[in-house]
Design a protein around this motif. Structure first.
Motif, PDB file in Angstrom:
ATOM      1  N   VAL A  20       0.839  -1.210   0.000  1.00 39.71           N
ATOM      2  CA  VAL A  20       0.000   0.000   0.000  1.00 39.71           C
ATOM      3  C   VAL A  20       0.871   1.256   0.000  1.00 39.71           C
ATOM      4  O   VAL A  20       0.596   2.207  -0.728  1.00 39.71           O
ATOM      5  N   ARG A  21       1.931   1.252   0.796  1.00 36.68           N
ATOM      6  CA  ARG A  21       2.824   2.409   0.848  1.00 36.68           C
ATOM      7  C   ARG A  21       3.460   2.659  -0.525  1.00 36.68           C
ATOM      8  O   ARG A  21       3.489   3.784  -1.009  1.00 36.68           O
ATOM      9  N   TRP A  22       3.950   1.603  -1.169  1.00 38.12           N
ATOM     10  CA  TRP A  22       4.563   1.735  -2.493  1.00 38.12           C
ATOM     11  C   TRP A  22       3.528   2.121  -3.537  1.00 38.12           C
ATOM     12  O   TRP A  22       3.797   2.931  -4.405  1.00 38.12           O
ATOM     13  N   ARG A  23       2.334   1.507  -3.472  1.00 36.55           N
ATOM     14  CA  ARG A  23       1.284   1.836  -4.439  1.00 36.55           C
ATOM     15  C   ARG A  23       0.873   3.294  -4.324  1.00 36.55           C
ATOM     16  O   ARG A  23       0.783   4.011  -5.319  1.00 36.55           O
ATOM     17  N   ASP A  24       0.620   3.748  -3.106  1.00 38.87           N
ATOM     18  CA  ASP A  24       0.157   5.119  -2.894  1.00 38.87           C
ATOM     19  C   ASP A  24       1.216   6.154  -3.266  1.00 38.87           C
ATOM     20  O   ASP A  24       0.876   7.273  -3.654  1.00 38.87           O
ATOM     21  N   ALA A  25       2.483   5.786  -3.162  1.00 44.62           N
ATOM     22  CA  ALA A  25       3.570   6.700  -3.536  1.00 44.62           C
ATOM     23  C   ALA A  25       3.889   6.615  -5.030  1.00 44.62           C
ATOM     24  O   ALA A  25       4.768   7.329  -5.512  1.00 44.62           O
TER      25      ALA A  25
END
Length: 135
Positions: free
Chosen positions: A66-71
């Motif tokens: 989620v962190r990588w996707r959102d960034a």
């Protein structure tokens, strides 16, 4: 992921903030483990909670994803991998054409005729098939 695959992916990944001197603390799991876990999930079509125990705990993998996707890092990694493959094949980094594919599905009898589409490839619509008696 094999060692050869990891070697080609490792240099395409963003450098974590703590390694680049931007602060923060080291992550609990290496990126290779996390990417392996996400690839396993996608490849096998499992749910996050069904992640095998030889991967990091699913909540940690999910939070990483989620962190990588959102960034925007998942899309960036995909783009970098696509460019690397095209470069290795001696092709232009940007494709010159694209292909769009679709499939027509007959609408149920409860779907209003006005909301049904038209399949230009078959040159028919569901409404026409119904009126001609074909079902």
């Amino acid at each position: 992921m094999s060692d050869a695959e990891w070697a080609s992916v490792r240099d395409l990944l963003p450098v974590p903030g703590w390694l680049a001197g931007r602060g923060g603390r080291p992550e609990g799991y290496c990126h290779r483990q996390m990417i392996d876990a996400v690839r396993y999930l996608v490849d096998n079509g499992i749910k996050w909670r069904a992640m095998p125990s030889d991967f990091p705990p699913w909540p940690r993998v999910y939070a990483f994803f989620v962190r990588w996707r959102d960034a925007g890092l998942v899309a960036e990694l995909h783009e970098r991998l696509r460019e690397a493959v095209r470069r290795d094949e001696g092709r232009s980094l940007e494709p010159s054409a694209g292909v769009v594919d679709s499939q027509s599905v007959k609408a149920d009898a409860t779907v209003a005729h006005v909301s049904r589409g038209f399949d230009a490839g078959k040159k028919t619509s569901d409404a026409e098939e119904l009126s001609s008696g074909h079902r």
